[in-house]
Enzyme design. Structure first.
Site, mmCIF file in Angstrom:
data_model
loop_
_atom_site.group_PDB
_atom_site.id
_atom_site.type_symbol
_atom_site.label_atom_id
_atom_site.label_comp_id
_atom_site.label_asym_id
_atom_site.label_seq_id
_atom_site.Cartn_x
_atom_site.Cartn_y
_atom_site.Cartn_z
ATOM 1 N N PHE A 156 0.815 -1.221 0.000
ATOM 2 C CA PHE A 156 0.000 0.000 0.000
ATOM 3 C C PHE A 156 0.844 1.264 0.000
ATOM 4 O O PHE A 156 0.341 2.348 0.274
ATOM 5 C CB PHE A 156 -0.935 -0.002 1.215
ATOM 6 C CG PHE A 156 -1.857 -1.189 1.243
ATOM 7 C CD1 PHE A 156 -3.008 -1.202 0.468
ATOM 8 C CD2 PHE A 156 -1.563 -2.308 2.014
ATOM 9 C CE1 PHE A 156 -3.852 -2.303 0.468
ATOM 10 C CE2 PHE A 156 -2.409 -3.414 2.015
ATOM 11 C CZ PHE A 156 -3.553 -3.417 1.243
ATOM 12 N N ARG A 158 2.898 4.639 -0.838
ATOM 13 C CA ARG A 158 2.653 5.762 -1.753
ATOM 14 C C ARG A 158 3.975 6.272 -2.283
ATOM 15 O O ARG A 158 4.962 6.321 -1.540
ATOM 16 C CB ARG A 158 1.976 6.920 -1.009
ATOM 17 C CG ARG A 158 0.591 6.618 -0.507
ATOM 18 C CD ARG A 158 0.216 7.566 0.612
ATOM 19 N NE ARG A 158 1.168 7.476 1.728
ATOM 20 C CZ ARG A 158 1.242 8.320 2.738
ATOM 21 N NH1 ARG A 158 0.430 9.349 2.793
ATOM 22 N NH2 ARG A 158 2.123 8.161 3.712
ATOM 23 N N ASN A 212 -7.785 1.195 -3.318
ATOM 24 C CA ASN A 212 -7.396 2.203 -4.306
ATOM 25 C C ASN A 212 -8.611 2.801 -5.010
ATOM 26 O O ASN A 212 -8.678 4.014 -5.227
ATOM 27 C CB ASN A 212 -6.429 1.597 -5.335
ATOM 28 C CG ASN A 212 -4.993 1.648 -4.840
ATOM 29 O OD1 ASN A 212 -4.721 2.126 -3.742
ATOM 30 N ND2 ASN A 212 -4.067 1.144 -5.632
ATOM 31 N N ALA A 256 -9.672 18.817 -3.584
ATOM 32 C CA ALA A 256 -10.185 18.955 -4.953
ATOM 33 C C ALA A 256 -9.140 19.634 -5.820
ATOM 34 O O ALA A 256 -8.244 20.314 -5.325
ATOM 35 C CB ALA A 256 -11.467 19.779 -4.942
ATOM 36 N N CYS A 264 -0.872 3.860 -10.121
ATOM 37 C CA CYS A 264 -1.798 2.923 -9.466
ATOM 38 C C CYS A 264 -3.270 3.248 -9.680
ATOM 39 O O CYS A 264 -4.002 2.444 -10.263
ATOM 40 C CB CYS A 264 -1.509 2.873 -7.969
ATOM 41 S SG CYS A 264 0.076 2.138 -7.609
#
Ligand code: UDX
Length: 443
Positions: A156, A158, A212, A256, A264
């Site tokens: 997992f 990043r 994800n 945003a 990924c």
């Protein structure tokens, strides 16, 4: 334990080095001789904070070796981690070619008691398929197969914080059917401060995709709200803050802006769409997640076109090419897609990114590249911020605006102080946040 990691990309390299740091003896195996040669000289093939230091330290301690040969790197190992790439094919489904090739190459060399761990992100059912394939080939070759076990152990981490994530996992998922495999993996991770979740291989595979896709959907959802905010003069950052205070929602992944890219989210969501359809299930929720994400790029280009009254021959400074900060990775970068759209509209684009320019120059040689952000902005009609590198918020905006031809700032990551830019005479636009400053069209 004696471990070989097959596939030295982001996941393989970071996993292998973290296991070595933990005290294991690790061989990093890759079929790419250039990559292995660079690693042997202590050079990391990717930019990742802390990675090169980790590499140098573990090589110096003699815990890491490198190889391009299966016959050298696989015999005598207790564990073989498969970390090869699983890209999208032309249809958006997962391409398992690299995994198949790695499995075939392992067949003659695996120890009879070896545990094979699949860390690559693979569609539901792949672990069982991989085990069947390996067992069949070993039987055909007259080699022992009964005690070879398979584990699905998704990763997992990043990009940009891969080393930290690998040292501090929030959960360890072990998908297996044999007790022996669970015990081996529990021993491997006994020092980790994270819950270990023993599940079926299918469940492990799904945990990765579902996580994800859920996060990607969270980003697209807030981007949809950003459009609604803009229609009402509201600020999506305040809406996200208010939503995030609900502990059931949480504040993360509600930024945003330009949407998600990287190696990924886009490919995993596309793959999950295929997996749902293959079982006759609706993928609409994920189709929409992808559609909203694609529309972010066209929205940014439309905003710019509107503010400049056209794009042909306009000079645009594009700040940010990496798909997110702290990486040089440009795969599925939304910023790069903006660059392509601007070039197609005959704009003159000068780009700057702290780490990703070399990679971008290979993909988009027709872009101009600047030595620093200020240089990119001199004489520009507009500046577009496409990646939220923190350094962009610290730029001398007063000087930059003074040197621009028209003073349009399109902040696609909502990271700048719009009011301050307006006070300096700029025209500020974000994504779902109120615009500030006067446009040229205001007269
Ligand atoms: C992701 C997962 O987070 C990780 O667990 C998995 O192993 C691999 O995929 P990564 O691709 O490195 O990691 O990046 P991440 O930090 O998750 O960001 C993905 C994309 O979403 C970036 O383009 C980022 O800019 C964007 N994003 C993220 C947003 O647009 N808004 C947010 O609030 C968060």
């Amino acid at each position: 334990m004696r471990i070989t990691v097959v596939g030295v990309g982001y996941v393989g390299l970071v996993t292998g080095l973290t296991l070595a740091e933990q005290g294991e003896y690790v061989t990093l195996l890759d079929v790419d001789p250039v990559r292995i040669a660079r690693l042997r000289t202590g050079e990391s093939p990717i930019y990742e904070p802390g990675l090169e230091e980790l590499l140098t330290a573990q090589v110096a301690l003699g815990r890491v070796t490198f190889s391009t040969r299966y016959d050298e790197a696989v015999p005598g190992r207790d564990l073989v981690f498969l970390c090869v790439g699983t890209p999208s094919n032309a249809m958006g489904a997962t391409d398992l070619d690299q995994l198949s090739r790695a499995l075939e190459a392992l067949v003659p060399h695996l120890d009879p008691e070896c545990t094979v761990v699949i860390k690559s992100t693979v569609p539901v059912g792949t672990n069982r398929w991989a085990k069947d394939l390996l067992v069949t080939r070993r039987r055909q070759a007259g080699l022992p197969w009964e005690n070879i076990s398979f584990v699905s152990n998704p990763e997992f981490l990043r990009e940009g914080s891969a080393v930290w994530d690998s040292r501090n996992p929030d959960r360890i998922v072990i998908g297996a059917t044999e007790d022996h495999a669970f015990r081996t993996m529990e021993r491997l991770y006994e020092g980790a401060q994270a819950p270990i979740l023993p599940v079926l291989p299918e469940e492990a595979e799904l945990i990765k995709y579902a996580s994800n896709a859920f996060l990607a959907q969270k980003i697209s959802f807030i981007n949809l709200m950003a459009d609604l905010c803009e229609a009402h003069g509201a600020d999506v950052r305040r809406v996200a803050e208010g939503m995030g205070l609900d502990p059931r929602i949480g504040p993360r992944f509600l930024a945003a802006g330009l949407g998600f890219g990287g190696s990924c989210f886009p490919k995993d969501v596309r793959s999950l769409v295929h997996q749902l359809k293959a079982k006759g299930l609706s993928s609409i929720i994920l189709d929409e997640t992808l559609r909203i994400n694609r529309a972010r790029v066209s929205l940014a280009v439309r905003k710019l076109t509107g503010a400049l009254g056209g794009l042909a021959n306009r000079r645009i400074a594009l700040l940010g090419l990496a798909f997110k900060p702290n990486t040089d990775d440009i795969r599925e970068s939304q910023g790069l897609k903006i660059a392509e759209a601007l070039i197609a509209a005959s704009a003159q684009v000068t780009a700057y990114d702290p780490e990703a320019m070399a990679n971008a120059a290979e993909r988009l040689p027709e872009l101009q590249y600047a030595a620093n952000p200020e240089e990119a902005c001199v004489g520009a009609d507009a500046v577009v911020v496409a990646t939220d590198w923190p350094v962009f918020a610290e730029l001398p905006w007063e000087r930059i605006l003074a040197d621009m031809r028209s003073k349009v700032i399109l902040d696609c990551r909502n990271m700048l102080d719009g009011a301050a830019i307006a006070e300096l005479g700029g025209r500020y636009m974000g994504m779902g946040v109120p615009a500030a400053g006067r446009s040229d069209q205001d007269g």
